[in-house]
Enzyme design. Sequence first.
Site, PDB file in Angstrom:
ATOM      1  N   ASP A  90      37.292  39.423  40.957  1.00 55.99           N
ATOM      2  CA  ASP A  90      37.968  37.824  41.475  1.00 55.99           C
ATOM      3  C   ASP A  90      37.174  38.287  42.994  1.00 55.99           C
ATOM      4  O   ASP A  90      37.978  39.253  43.418  1.00 55.99           O
ATOM      5  CB  ASP A  90      38.639  36.987  41.406  1.00 55.99           C
ATOM      6  CG  ASP A  90      38.630  36.117  41.476  1.00 55.99           C
ATOM      7  OD1 ASP A  90      36.765  34.892  41.690  1.00 55.99           O
ATOM      8  OD2 ASP A  90      39.015  34.651  41.662  1.00 55.99           O
ATOM      9  N   ASN A  94      30.922  29.891  33.626  1.00 59.31           N
ATOM     10  CA  ASN A  94      30.764  31.066  35.012  1.00 59.31           C
ATOM     11  C   ASN A  94      28.983  29.968  34.642  1.00 59.31           C
ATOM     12  O   ASN A  94      28.213  29.802  36.078  1.00 59.31           O
ATOM     13  CB  ASN A  94      30.218  32.533  35.035  1.00 59.31           C
ATOM     14  CG  ASN A  94      31.339  32.343  35.422  1.00 59.31           C
ATOM     15  OD1 ASN A  94      31.824  33.417  35.682  1.00 59.31           O
ATOM     16  ND2 ASN A  94      31.880  32.252  36.300  1.00 59.31           N
TER      17      ASN A  94
HETATM   18  C1  FPP Z   1      33.426  36.653  40.759  1.00 60.18           C
HETATM   19  O1  FPP Z   1      34.168  36.954  42.099  1.00 60.18           O
HETATM   20  C2  FPP Z   1      32.739  37.848  39.938  1.00 60.18           C
HETATM   21  C3  FPP Z   1      32.074  37.266  39.445  1.00 60.18           C
HETATM   22  C4  FPP Z   1      31.726  35.815  38.865  1.00 60.18           C
HETATM   23  C5  FPP Z   1      30.668  38.604  38.537  1.00 60.18           C
HETATM   24  C6  FPP Z   1      31.082  39.600  38.410  1.00 60.18           C
HETATM   25  C7  FPP Z   1      30.599  40.673  38.157  1.00 60.18           C
HETATM   26  C8  FPP Z   1      30.418  42.003  39.436  1.00 60.18           C
HETATM   27  C9  FPP Z   1      31.049  42.193  39.760  1.00 60.18           C
HETATM   28  C10 FPP Z   1      29.667  42.102  39.037  1.00 60.18           C
HETATM   29  C11 FPP Z   1      29.670  43.939  37.702  1.00 60.18           C
HETATM   30  C12 FPP Z   1      28.387  43.955  36.882  1.00 60.18           C
HETATM   31  C13 FPP Z   1      28.462  44.295  35.482  1.00 60.18           C
HETATM   32  C14 FPP Z   1      27.208  45.024  35.187  1.00 60.18           C
HETATM   33  C15 FPP Z   1      29.026  43.675  34.839  1.00 60.18           C
HETATM   34  P1  FPP Z   1      33.388  35.566  42.557  1.00 60.18           P
HETATM   35  O2  FPP Z   1      31.869  34.979  42.551  1.00 60.18           O
HETATM   36  O3  FPP Z   1      34.545  33.864  41.996  1.00 60.18           O
HETATM   37  O4  FPP Z   1      34.247  35.081  43.937  1.00 60.18           O
HETATM   38  P2  FPP Z   1      34.597  34.082  44.547  1.00 60.18           P
HETATM   39  O5  FPP Z   1      36.477  33.542  44.062  1.00 60.18           O
HETATM   40  O6  FPP Z   1      34.718  34.294  45.610  1.00 60.18           O
HETATM   41  O7  FPP Z   1      33.932  32.999  44.944  1.00 60.18           O
END
Ligand code: FPP
Length: 261
Positions: free
Chosen positions: A38, A86
């Site tokens: 996250d 999501n």
């Molecule tokens: C959460 O951060 C992250 C995600 C929803 C996506 C996670 C994906 C990756 C790290 C890429 C990994 C790649 C593969 C192939 C699995 P957020 O967007 O919720 O962050 P925020 O809470 O700060 O907005």
Amino acid sequence: MDAREEKLLAFFHDSQPDISLADVDLARLPSHISIIMDGNGRWAKQRGLDRSQGHVAGVDSLRETITACVRLGVDVLSAYAFSTENWKRPQREVDLLMDLFAKTLVAELPLFHQEHVRLELWGDLSALPAKTYATFCRGLDETAEYSTMTLALAVNYGSRAEIVRASRHLAREVARGHLEPGDITEELFASHLYTADVPDPELLIRTSGELRLSNYLLWQLAYSEFYVTDTLWPDFDRWELLRAIRAYQSRERRFGGVGRG
Ligand code: FPP
């Protein structure tokens, strides 16, 4: 020193002021570590970048964590990549993530082959764009025989949906007369979850300081130790992983019973 040990020491050769490889007991590692990744969006915002660049940076953290877990000898690493909720994000971000999953998997397949990492996917893959789905299938196919470590990615995953799905499977078996309601045990139920092939996580790590489960592994985390760090996912690295393992090892797991005093 054998080759495995040499690679482990090389990977963790430098240290941080507060942590080094010597701070964890390699004989008491969690066999399954799970991560709620996250903070990609916040990481990007802090730098005046687009959220998508946070996700791209998050891939580097995932690669480093996979390698660290392989070097340490962890059996299973799992990570929450995309939840059923999501899809509500802006279409542009959803498209980017789906594209990033496909591109990342293709780019990282050599690592899977080199380290003999088996890919597992948890979630309803049928809803994914064709290209992402096809790439995932290729990844599953090409790594099916590997056993050094399992990397499980939860994609279009929601724990409540998973539990409902398992309940439907079992209800169908009962309706067909193949099963009696009294035959349904915790073990049988667990064998109908996406996670049937792996032990429950001993350690759950959540980055970016949020104290929520976000519909992740509600059944499987019943006895897991939680480690929450304020570090945003793109800043997570091998040292953060060691800190989480050290915290896990400093706690006593009671499974609801009485402690050792
Ligand atoms: C959460 O951060 C992250 C995600 C929803 C996506 C996670 C994906 C990756 C790290 C890429 C990994 C790649 C593969 C192939 C699995 P957020 O967007 O919720 O962050 P925020 O809470 O700060 O907005």
